[in-house]
Design a protein around this motif. Structure first.
Motif, mmCIF file in Angstrom:
data_model
loop_
_atom_site.group_PDB
_atom_site.id
_atom_site.type_symbol
_atom_site.label_atom_id
_atom_site.label_comp_id
_atom_site.label_asym_id
_atom_site.label_seq_id
_atom_site.Cartn_x
_atom_site.Cartn_y
_atom_site.Cartn_z
ATOM 1 N N SER A 106 0.829 -1.202 0.000
ATOM 2 C CA SER A 106 0.000 0.000 0.000
ATOM 3 C C SER A 106 0.867 1.258 0.000
ATOM 4 O O SER A 106 0.577 2.236 -0.707
ATOM 5 N N GLU A 107 1.943 1.246 0.773
ATOM 6 C CA GLU A 107 2.852 2.392 0.815
ATOM 7 C C GLU A 107 3.570 2.571 -0.524
ATOM 8 O O GLU A 107 3.767 3.701 -0.994
ATOM 9 N N ILE A 108 3.970 1.430 -1.113
ATOM 10 C CA ILE A 108 4.625 1.507 -2.432
ATOM 11 C C ILE A 108 3.662 2.068 -3.467
ATOM 12 O O ILE A 108 4.030 2.912 -4.294
ATOM 13 N N LYS A 109 2.420 1.621 -3.427
ATOM 14 C CA LYS A 109 1.395 2.112 -4.356
ATOM 15 C C LYS A 109 1.191 3.613 -4.199
ATOM 16 O O LYS A 109 1.059 4.351 -5.184
ATOM 17 N N GLY A 110 1.185 4.092 -2.936
ATOM 18 C CA GLY A 110 1.050 5.516 -2.701
ATOM 19 C C GLY A 110 2.212 6.305 -3.282
ATOM 20 O O GLY A 110 2.026 7.378 -3.869
ATOM 21 N N GLY A 111 3.433 5.764 -3.148
ATOM 22 C CA GLY A 111 4.609 6.423 -3.723
ATOM 23 C C GLY A 111 4.562 6.464 -5.234
ATOM 24 O O GLY A 111 4.922 7.472 -5.855
ATOM 25 N N VAL A 112 4.115 5.355 -5.847
ATOM 26 C CA VAL A 112 4.012 5.299 -7.307
ATOM 27 C C VAL A 112 2.966 6.298 -7.799
ATOM 28 O O VAL A 112 3.170 6.985 -8.804
ATOM 29 N N GLU A 113 1.836 6.399 -7.096
ATOM 30 C CA GLU A 113 0.794 7.347 -7.493
ATOM 31 C C GLU A 113 1.275 8.793 -7.372
ATOM 32 O O GLU A 113 0.944 9.634 -8.216
ATOM 33 N N ALA A 114 2.080 9.063 -6.336
ATOM 34 C CA ALA A 114 2.643 10.412 -6.180
ATOM 35 C C ALA A 114 3.608 10.722 -7.327
ATOM 36 O O ALA A 114 3.601 11.826 -7.886
ATOM 37 N N ALA A 115 4.443 9.730 -7.685
ATOM 38 C CA ALA A 115 5.380 9.906 -8.796
ATOM 39 C C ALA A 115 4.629 10.093 -10.103
ATOM 40 O O ALA A 115 5.019 10.907 -10.956
ATOM 41 N N LEU A 116 3.529 9.361 -10.263
ATOM 42 C CA LEU A 116 2.717 9.471 -11.475
ATOM 43 C C LEU A 116 2.101 10.861 -11.593
ATOM 44 O O LEU A 116 2.095 11.464 -12.678
ATOM 45 N N GLU A 117 1.627 11.376 -10.477
ATOM 46 C CA GLU A 117 1.042 12.725 -10.481
ATOM 47 C C GLU A 117 2.103 13.776 -10.796
ATOM 48 O O GLU A 117 1.839 14.742 -11.530
ATOM 49 N N ASN A 118 3.310 13.586 -10.262
ATOM 50 C CA ASN A 118 4.401 14.526 -10.544
ATOM 51 C C ASN A 118 4.790 14.514 -12.015
ATOM 52 O O ASN A 118 5.075 15.566 -12.594
ATOM 53 N N THR A 119 4.835 13.324 -12.614
ATOM 54 C CA THR A 119 5.176 13.245 -14.042
ATOM 55 C C THR A 119 4.096 13.911 -14.892
ATOM 56 O O THR A 119 4.397 14.557 -15.895
ATOM 57 N N ARG A 120 2.839 13.754 -14.492
ATOM 58 C CA ARG A 120 1.753 14.423 -15.217
ATOM 59 C C ARG A 120 1.892 15.942 -15.123
ATOM 60 O O ARG A 120 1.676 16.664 -16.100
ATOM 61 N N LEU A 121 2.257 16.420 -13.925
ATOM 62 C CA LEU A 121 2.427 17.857 -13.713
ATOM 63 C C LEU A 121 3.582 18.399 -14.545
ATOM 64 O O LEU A 121 3.466 19.448 -15.182
ATOM 65 N N VAL A 122 4.702 17.669 -14.560
ATOM 66 C CA VAL A 122 5.865 18.087 -15.357
ATOM 67 C C VAL A 122 5.511 18.106 -16.836
ATOM 68 O O VAL A 122 5.837 19.054 -17.568
ATOM 69 N N SER A 123 4.837 17.071 -17.301
ATOM 70 C CA SER A 123 4.426 16.986 -18.705
ATOM 71 C C SER A 123 3.505 18.137 -19.061
ATOM 72 O O SER A 123 3.629 18.748 -20.131
#
Length: 253
Positions: A98-115
């Motif tokens: 669950s913690e790993i999933k939360g980290g991946v979702e945060a990274a995914l949101e950051n990549t969307r923001l950068v894009s």
């Protein structure tokens, strides 16, 4: 007397021709220098346009790579972890997944923001006004300041080459306001006339003189604004106000 008169006349004519020749040479020198400056100015403008166009294409490429590559890989990892969470029975492992999933979702949101910051998708799909409104809506969800957009019945569709540069200009303004201006509110007003499309920017932040700050600034922000204004051949004016700052950008149609 006749000979002396002839000599005097020749001297006067010769002097006149020399004076005319000097003026002609001066005119040619000034004409050459003026045209040389025009050529150099055009070369500098062309180089600036080429540089900004290359930047735009590179932004598009990187944004596409992030969206199609990095985001795709992160989505795959998130989906795999979601499967592990559904099938895992050990509570300790489930907590870890669950913690790993939360980290991946945060990274995914950051990549969307950068894009998005690199190349807003709405800019090409829907045009300048919807793209900038979407940009302000995103800022308002996280920023302490409130940014508003008013479109005074403007139905003019800004050409793509101008829309991109205008978007970057306003993006740079909003970034500077939040970083240095200590603004709590800022308004953008769009309007147009038969000849021009106009954008008015007014904030309640720390007053500053754009030209003076541009002359002494070591950062790239104000220089980027000025360069992009030159590229789209817009008129830029700072209007004195009692509080904050007010700028007007006028673009020829």
């Amino acid at each position: 007397m006749d000979y002396s008169s002839q000599v005097g006349s020749l001297i006067i004519i010769g002097t006149g021709l020399i004076v005319i020749l000097v003026f002609v040479l001066l005119f040619l020198a000034v004409f050459y220098q003026t045209n040389l400056l025009k050529i150099k100015r055009k070369e500098a403008e062309l180089l600036l346009k080429t540089s900004l166009e290359s930047e735009k294409k590179e932004r598009q490429r990187i944004a596409a790579d992030i969206h199609d590559g990095v985001s795709g890989d992160l989505n795959a990892v998130r989906n795999f972890i979601a499967i592990l969470l559904r099938t895992e029975t050990d509570d300790e492992k489930k907590q870890m997944f669950s913690e790993i999933k939360g980290g991946v979702e945060a990274a995914l949101e950051n990549t969307r923001l950068v894009s998005y910051k690199l190349m807003p998708p709405l800019l090409e799909k829907a045009g300048f006004q919807p793209a900038f409104k979407d940009y302000l809506d995103r800022i308002n969800t996280s920023a302490e300041a409130i940014f508003t957009l008013t479109d005074n019945g403007s139905g003019y569709q800004i050409p793509a080459e101008q829309a991109y540069e205008l978007f970057r200009i306003l993006q740079e303004f909003t970034s500077n306001m939040m970083k240095y201006g200590k603004v709590t509110s800022c308004s953008f007003i769009f309007s147009d006339s038969p000849e021009h499309y106009q954008i008015e920017i007014q904030d309640n932040g720390i007053p500053f003189n754009f030209k003076e700050q541009y002359a002494i600034s070591r950062g790239a922000g104000l220089k980027n604004i000025s360069s992009r204004i030159k590229v789209i051949e817009a008129d830029f004016e700072q209007i004195p106000v009692e509080k904050g700052n007010k700028f007007v950008i006028s673009v020829k149609k």
